[in-house]
Write a protein that holds these residues in place. Sequence first.
Motif, PDB file in Angstrom:
ATOM      1  N   ASP A  45       0.841  -1.202   0.000  1.00 24.67           N
ATOM      2  CA  ASP A  45       0.000   0.000   0.000  1.00 24.67           C
ATOM      3  C   ASP A  45       0.874   1.250   0.000  1.00 24.67           C
ATOM      4  N   GLU A  46       1.968   1.193   0.746  1.00 32.94           N
ATOM      5  CA  GLU A  46       2.874   2.336   0.792  1.00 32.94           C
ATOM      6  C   GLU A  46       3.480   2.599  -0.587  1.00 32.94           C
ATOM      7  N   MET A  47       3.829   1.535  -1.300  1.00 26.87           N
ATOM      8  CA  MET A  47       4.370   1.706  -2.658  1.00 26.87           C
ATOM      9  C   MET A  47       3.409   2.516  -3.523  1.00 26.87           C
ATOM     10  N   GLU A  48       2.141   2.138  -3.502  1.00 30.01           N
ATOM     11  CA  GLU A  48       1.154   2.847  -4.323  1.00 30.01           C
ATOM     12  C   GLU A  48       1.141   4.334  -4.010  1.00 30.01           C
ATOM     13  N   VAL A  49       1.113   4.644  -2.728  1.00 27.71           N
ATOM     14  CA  VAL A  49       1.030   6.048  -2.303  1.00 27.71           C
ATOM     15  C   VAL A  49       2.313   6.800  -2.644  1.00 27.71           C
ATOM     16  N   GLU A  50       3.457   6.221  -2.307  1.00 27.83           N
ATOM     17  CA  GLU A  50       4.720   6.926  -2.488  1.00 27.83           C
ATOM     18  C   GLU A  50       5.119   7.042  -3.949  1.00 27.83           C
ATOM     19  N   PHE A  51       4.859   6.004  -4.743  1.00 26.66           N
ATOM     20  CA  PHE A  51       5.183   6.084  -6.173  1.00 26.66           C
ATOM     21  C   PHE A  51       4.303   7.135  -6.845  1.00 26.66           C
ATOM     22  N   ALA A  52       3.023   7.191  -6.447  1.00 28.42           N
ATOM     23  CA  ALA A  52       2.127   8.200  -7.021  1.00 28.42           C
ATOM     24  C   ALA A  52       2.566   9.606  -6.622  1.00 28.42           C
ATOM     25  N   PRO A 126      13.204   6.710   1.216  1.00 29.70           N
ATOM     26  CA  PRO A 126      13.082   7.952   0.441  1.00 29.70           C
ATOM     27  C   PRO A 126      13.280   7.673  -1.044  1.00 29.70           C
ATOM     28  N   LEU A 127      12.515   8.360  -1.882  1.00 31.02           N
ATOM     29  CA  LEU A 127      12.614   8.181  -3.327  1.00 31.02           C
ATOM     30  C   LEU A 127      13.385   9.362  -3.905  1.00 31.02           C
ATOM     31  N   ASP A 128      14.696   9.208  -3.980  1.00 29.01           N
ATOM     32  CA  ASP A 128      15.569  10.276  -4.461  1.00 29.01           C
ATOM     33  C   ASP A 128      15.788  10.133  -5.970  1.00 29.01           C
ATOM     34  N   PHE A 129      15.759  11.261  -6.649  1.00 32.65           N
ATOM     35  CA  PHE A 129      15.948  11.253  -8.101  1.00 32.65           C
ATOM     36  C   PHE A 129      16.723  12.484  -8.530  1.00 32.65           C
ATOM     37  N   GLN A 130      17.724  12.267  -9.372  1.00 36.19           N
ATOM     38  CA  GLN A 130      18.464  13.353 -10.012  1.00 36.19           C
ATOM     39  C   GLN A 130      18.516  13.045 -11.512  1.00 36.19           C
ATOM     40  N   ILE A 138      14.288   2.040  -8.969  1.00 38.71           N
ATOM     41  CA  ILE A 138      12.872   2.383  -8.965  1.00 38.71           C
ATOM     42  C   ILE A 138      12.651   3.836  -9.365  1.00 38.71           C
ATOM     43  N   THR A 139      13.458   4.762  -8.854  1.00 48.11           N
ATOM     44  CA  THR A 139      13.242   6.162  -9.234  1.00 48.11           C
ATOM     45  C   THR A 139      13.687   6.425 -10.666  1.00 48.11           C
ATOM     46  N   SER A 140      14.696   5.697 -11.139  1.00 50.16           N
ATOM     47  CA  SER A 140      15.096   5.853 -12.536  1.00 50.16           C
ATOM     48  C   SER A 140      13.999   5.379 -13.476  1.00 50.16           C
ATOM     49  N   PHE A 144      11.986   7.801 -15.870  1.00 52.31           N
ATOM     50  CA  PHE A 144      12.000   7.525 -17.303  1.00 52.31           C
ATOM     51  C   PHE A 144      10.584   7.591 -17.875  1.00 52.31           C
ATOM     52  N   TYR A 145       9.638   6.925 -17.204  1.00 54.53           N
ATOM     53  CA  TYR A 145       8.272   6.922 -17.734  1.00 54.53           C
ATOM     54  C   TYR A 145       7.604   8.279 -17.617  1.00 54.53           C
ATOM     55  N   ALA A 146       7.931   9.040 -16.593  1.00 48.29           N
ATOM     56  CA  ALA A 146       7.390  10.397 -16.500  1.00 48.29           C
ATOM     57  C   ALA A 146       7.801  11.217 -17.717  1.00 48.29           C
ATOM     58  N   TYR A 147       9.075  11.168 -18.072  1.00 51.80           N
ATOM     59  CA  TYR A 147       9.552  11.912 -19.242  1.00 51.80           C
ATOM     60  C   TYR A 147       8.936  11.391 -20.536  1.00 51.80           C
ATOM     61  N   MET A 148       8.816  10.076 -20.673  1.00 48.69           N
ATOM     62  CA  MET A 148       8.253   9.519 -21.906  1.00 48.69           C
ATOM     63  C   MET A 148       6.774   9.870 -22.056  1.00 48.69           C
TER      64      MET A 148
END
Length: 301
Positions: A45-52, A126-130, A138-140, A144-148
């Motif tokens: 459940d946490e995955m769903e919330v945090e990934f969103a 934490p979901l860190d992304f640069q 997971i954040t990569s 990636f899909y956000a940009y696509m």
Amino acid sequence: MKNSSLSIFILFLLGVSGYANAQELNCQVAVEAIQIESTERRVFDEMEVEFAKFLNDRKWADERFENNERINCGINITLESQPSLGNFQATVQVVSARPVFNSTYDAVMINYADRDFDFEYTESQPLDFQPTTFMSNITSILGFYAYMIIANDYDSFEKLGGQRYYEAAWQVVSNAQQSGYSGWDQFNSVRNRYWWAENSIDQVMEPMREAMYEYHIKGLDMMADNPEEGRTNILAALKKVQEVNRSKPRAIMVISFLDAKMDELVGIFSEGNMAERREVYNILKALEPAKTEQFGKILEN
């Protein structure tokens, strides 16, 4: 235009809910974990919330988006195994949609299955992304899909309008090259994130991207007012796709286009001039012979 079963699936997956702090994306994330034997189910459940939150609360694009301009999308993750604590092997279905002018119809832009969706995640991670550095798989993948998703959407409104976001997706791929995770390299598959990003920045594929602009702006967006002209322009766009396929046979961008648009194209060309419908059928079955039976519905009426 006829609504398809895929359109119904998209509406179910995407939903209509958003996040108060949303930026460009209105993404619904679903995590299915029925194959995972674990007593600690709250992490799913946490995955769903945090990934969103990661997708919806982060600013991915340069421009300011209004609330009603957010891109509807869905990421449906199926966890298949957990080789070790916090390590997951999964598949994912990525979907995005675009509204069609003067209608209530949403056109599917992406309907992509990724079978290389392996990642590590632990509770409260934490979901860190640069954009220029590999932080985690997971954040990569999510980045990636956000940009696509954004790039595809922009390409449908402006000719080659998604260029900088395709380049951003390619940067994510480049960052992940030495990570050891599958899906990022050119050798193990011809249908993965590497090749989708490579197609997107390949000049040979530019006519394909131009066709996407013409398909949507001059085709779908005209269907409500002038369906005959809209169909004619969509046929012209398909001829461009056909030419690209001759230059680069079975390119993932072409196959992904057909995966997203098959039901839509059948609905569009199940009406209108029979000679035009037959020409579309011949183009489509040549592009994807495995779907000949489905495309045959174009000629049934």
